[in-house]
Design a protein around this motif. Structure first.
Motif, PDB file in Angstrom:
ATOM      1  N   LEU A 123      13.019  12.086  -2.820  1.00  0.00           N
ATOM      2  CA  LEU A 123      11.996  11.543  -3.715  1.00  0.00           C
ATOM      3  C   LEU A 123      11.201  12.668  -4.366  1.00  0.00           C
ATOM      4  O   LEU A 123      10.914  12.625  -5.564  1.00  0.00           O
ATOM      5  CB  LEU A 123      11.061  10.618  -2.937  1.00  0.00           C
ATOM      6  N   GLY A 124      10.833  13.687  -3.566  1.00  0.00           N
ATOM      7  CA  GLY A 124      10.091  14.821  -4.096  1.00  0.00           C
ATOM      8  C   GLY A 124      10.877  15.578  -5.152  1.00  0.00           C
ATOM      9  O   GLY A 124      10.352  15.924  -6.213  1.00  0.00           O
ATOM     10  N   PRO A 138      13.498  12.199   7.255  1.00  0.00           N
ATOM     11  CA  PRO A 138      12.692  12.539   6.069  1.00  0.00           C
ATOM     12  C   PRO A 138      13.533  12.786   4.812  1.00  0.00           C
ATOM     13  O   PRO A 138      13.015  13.255   3.816  1.00  0.00           O
ATOM     14  CB  PRO A 138      12.018  13.823   6.506  1.00  0.00           C
ATOM     15  N   ILE A 139      14.855  12.474   4.875  1.00  0.00           N
ATOM     16  CA  ILE A 139      15.714  12.716   3.716  1.00  0.00           C
ATOM     17  C   ILE A 139      15.205  11.956   2.499  1.00  0.00           C
ATOM     18  O   ILE A 139      15.238  12.462   1.369  1.00  0.00           O
ATOM     19  CB  ILE A 139      17.171  12.314   4.033  1.00  0.00           C
ATOM     20  N   ASN A 140      14.703  10.729   2.714  1.00  0.00           N
ATOM     21  CA  ASN A 140      14.226   9.930   1.585  1.00  0.00           C
ATOM     22  C   ASN A 140      13.043  10.583   0.871  1.00  0.00           C
ATOM     23  O   ASN A 140      12.977  10.609  -0.353  1.00  0.00           O
ATOM     24  CB  ASN A 140      13.876   8.513   2.041  1.00  0.00           C
ATOM     25  N   LEU A 141      12.117  11.155   1.659  1.00  0.00           N
ATOM     26  CA  LEU A 141      10.957  11.803   1.052  1.00  0.00           C
ATOM     27  C   LEU A 141      11.339  13.106   0.350  1.00  0.00           C
ATOM     28  O   LEU A 141      10.774  13.454  -0.697  1.00  0.00           O
ATOM     29  CB  LEU A 141       9.889  12.071   2.114  1.00  0.00           C
ATOM     30  N   ILE A 142      12.298  13.832   0.925  1.00  0.00           N
ATOM     31  CA  ILE A 142      12.757  15.077   0.297  1.00  0.00           C
ATOM     32  C   ILE A 142      13.421  14.771  -1.048  1.00  0.00           C
ATOM     33  O   ILE A 142      13.121  15.410  -2.068  1.00  0.00           O
ATOM     34  CB  ILE A 142      13.730  15.826   1.222  1.00  0.00           C
ATOM     35  N   ARG A 184       0.830  -1.212   0.000  1.00  0.00           N
ATOM     36  CA  ARG A 184       0.000   0.000   0.000  1.00  0.00           C
ATOM     37  C   ARG A 184       0.859   1.255   0.000  1.00  0.00           C
ATOM     38  O   ARG A 184       0.559   2.241  -0.689  1.00  0.00           O
ATOM     39  CB  ARG A 184      -0.941  -0.005   1.213  1.00  0.00           C
ATOM     40  N   LYS A 185       1.934   1.228   0.770  1.00  0.00           N
ATOM     41  CA  LYS A 185       2.821   2.386   0.857  1.00  0.00           C
ATOM     42  C   LYS A 185       3.490   2.654  -0.492  1.00  0.00           C
ATOM     43  O   LYS A 185       3.556   3.814  -0.940  1.00  0.00           O
ATOM     44  CB  LYS A 185       3.873   2.148   1.949  1.00  0.00           C
ATOM     45  N   VAL A 186       3.984   1.592  -1.129  1.00  0.00           N
ATOM     46  CA  VAL A 186       4.665   1.745  -2.421  1.00  0.00           C
ATOM     47  C   VAL A 186       3.719   2.300  -3.474  1.00  0.00           C
ATOM     48  O   VAL A 186       4.034   3.271  -4.174  1.00  0.00           O
ATOM     49  CB  VAL A 186       5.243   0.390  -2.901  1.00  0.00           C
ATOM     50  N   TYR A 187       2.540   1.715  -3.580  1.00  0.00           N
ATOM     51  CA  TYR A 187       1.609   2.155  -4.625  1.00  0.00           C
ATOM     52  C   TYR A 187       0.961   3.496  -4.298  1.00  0.00           C
ATOM     53  O   TYR A 187       0.544   4.218  -5.209  1.00  0.00           O
ATOM     54  CB  TYR A 187       0.561   1.072  -4.881  1.00  0.00           C
ATOM     55  N   GLY A 188       0.905   3.844  -3.017  1.00  0.00           N
ATOM     56  CA  GLY A 188       0.443   5.178  -2.645  1.00  0.00           C
ATOM     57  C   GLY A 188       1.426   6.240  -3.112  1.00  0.00           C
ATOM     58  O   GLY A 188       1.036   7.261  -3.706  1.00  0.00           O
ATOM     59  N   ILE A 189       2.712   5.999  -2.864  1.00  0.00           N
ATOM     60  CA  ILE A 189       3.763   6.922  -3.310  1.00  0.00           C
ATOM     61  C   ILE A 189       3.796   6.990  -4.834  1.00  0.00           C
ATOM     62  O   ILE A 189       3.882   8.072  -5.424  1.00  0.00           O
ATOM     63  CB  ILE A 189       5.134   6.480  -2.769  1.00  0.00           C
ATOM     64  N   LEU A 190       3.707   5.838  -5.478  1.00  0.00           N
ATOM     65  CA  LEU A 190       3.744   5.776  -6.939  1.00  0.00           C
ATOM     66  C   LEU A 190       2.576   6.554  -7.551  1.00  0.00           C
ATOM     67  O   LEU A 190       2.762   7.251  -8.556  1.00  0.00           O
ATOM     68  CB  LEU A 190       3.696   4.318  -7.393  1.00  0.00           C
ATOM     69  N   SER A 191       1.409   6.453  -6.959  1.00  0.00           N
ATOM     70  CA  SER A 191       0.232   7.157  -7.480  1.00  0.00           C
ATOM     71  C   SER A 191       0.444   8.664  -7.460  1.00  0.00           C
ATOM     72  O   SER A 191       0.102   9.362  -8.429  1.00  0.00           O
ATOM     73  CB  SER A 191      -1.014   6.792  -6.657  1.00  0.00           C
ATOM     74  N   VAL A 192       1.021   9.175  -6.376  1.00  0.00           N
ATOM     75  CA  VAL A 192       1.296  10.611  -6.279  1.00  0.00           C
ATOM     76  C   VAL A 192       2.330  11.020  -7.327  1.00  0.00           C
ATOM     77  O   VAL A 192       2.189  12.059  -7.999  1.00  0.00           O
ATOM     78  CB  VAL A 192       1.782  10.976  -4.861  1.00  0.00           C
TER      79      VAL A 192
END
Length: 242
Positions: free
Chosen positions: A99-100, A93-97, A32-40
């Motif tokens: 990724l963004g 949060p480095i991974n999310l930054i 769910r986490k992977v496909y949630g991120i992928l959808s965004v």
């Protein structure tokens, strides 16, 4: 392996990680986490792609600022290397930054592609066909019992061939037949990678799989598979129309 950690301790930690991943709740949460991120990621990217076809102002701005393409490419590559090589894909949060930043740079690069498409219907059909293929391959990868992850090495060889063909294309120019062969091979390769990466996310009895902490890396791999597949389909449609 972390600094100061022995090989035995690292193996024990990895075994514990994948043992935990066998828990159904953990696996479903990871998916769910992977496909949630992928959808965004895909929502942002394809919004960028479509904008130039509906706004001449954006199209002219993109075409007039080529330096931004180089900047976006360098920044995107740097963030990808940071995530992949420095293992920051597991550090919040480095991974999310990162990724963004990576998603925005790739979205801008694809917006440049959209700016040079003269027929909006070609772009629309490329998006629709990509969506249908990705949905079908994802369902197939979830349902099939055959392990496609064992073909990772062979597929890498095909990817090298594709890169060499791309270099040759820079020399031969706009040879329509060669472009169609190149794009068709590319569509096959990235479709296969989509199936393999999906099975690595699903895990289970597959030989290779992601750990629960690799959700950022898993999302990026799926994202790149889909984006590259889209570009190959778009190329096929363009040269088929010409």
């Amino acid at each position: 392996m972390q600094p100061g950690e022995t090989a035995q301790e690292a193996d024990t930690a990895n075994a514990a990680t994948f043992s935990a991943f066998e828990d159904k709740a953990i696996r479903l949460g990871f998916i769910r986490k992977v496909y949630g991120i992928l959808s965004v990621q895909l929502l942002v990217t394809f919004s960028f792609v479509i904008v130039p076809s509906v706004s001449d102002v954006v199209k002219d701005f993109v075409k007039a600022n080529h330096w931004m393409i180089i900047t976006a490419a360098v920044l995107g590559f740097a963030t990808l290397i940071t995530l992949a090589c420095c293992e920051y894909h597991r550090t919040f949060p480095i991974n999310l930054i990162c990724l963004g930043i990576f998603t925005l740079t790739q979205s801008f690069l694809l917006m440049n592609v959209g700016a040079y498409i003269n027929k909006p219907e070609v772009l629309m059909w490329a998006v629709i066909i990509t969506f249908v293929i990705c949905l079908a391959l994802t369902v197939f990868a979830f349902q099939t019992k055959f392990d496609f992850t064992i073909f990772n090495g062979i597929l890498f060889v095909f990817l090298v061939v594709l890169v060499v063909m791309g270099i040759i294309l820079l020399i031969v120019g706009r040879n329509r037949i060669f472009h169609l062969i190149y794009a068709s091979l590319g569509a096959f390769i990235f479709s296969a990678y989509l199936v393999i990466d999906t099975q690595m996310i699903v895990g289970g009895s597959h030989k290779y799989q992601y750990s629960p902490e690799d959700y950022i890396f898993a999302a990026i791999n799926l994202y790149l598979d889909i984006i590259n597949l889209f570009l190959m389909i778009l190329r096929i449609l363009q040269f088929s129309k010409s």
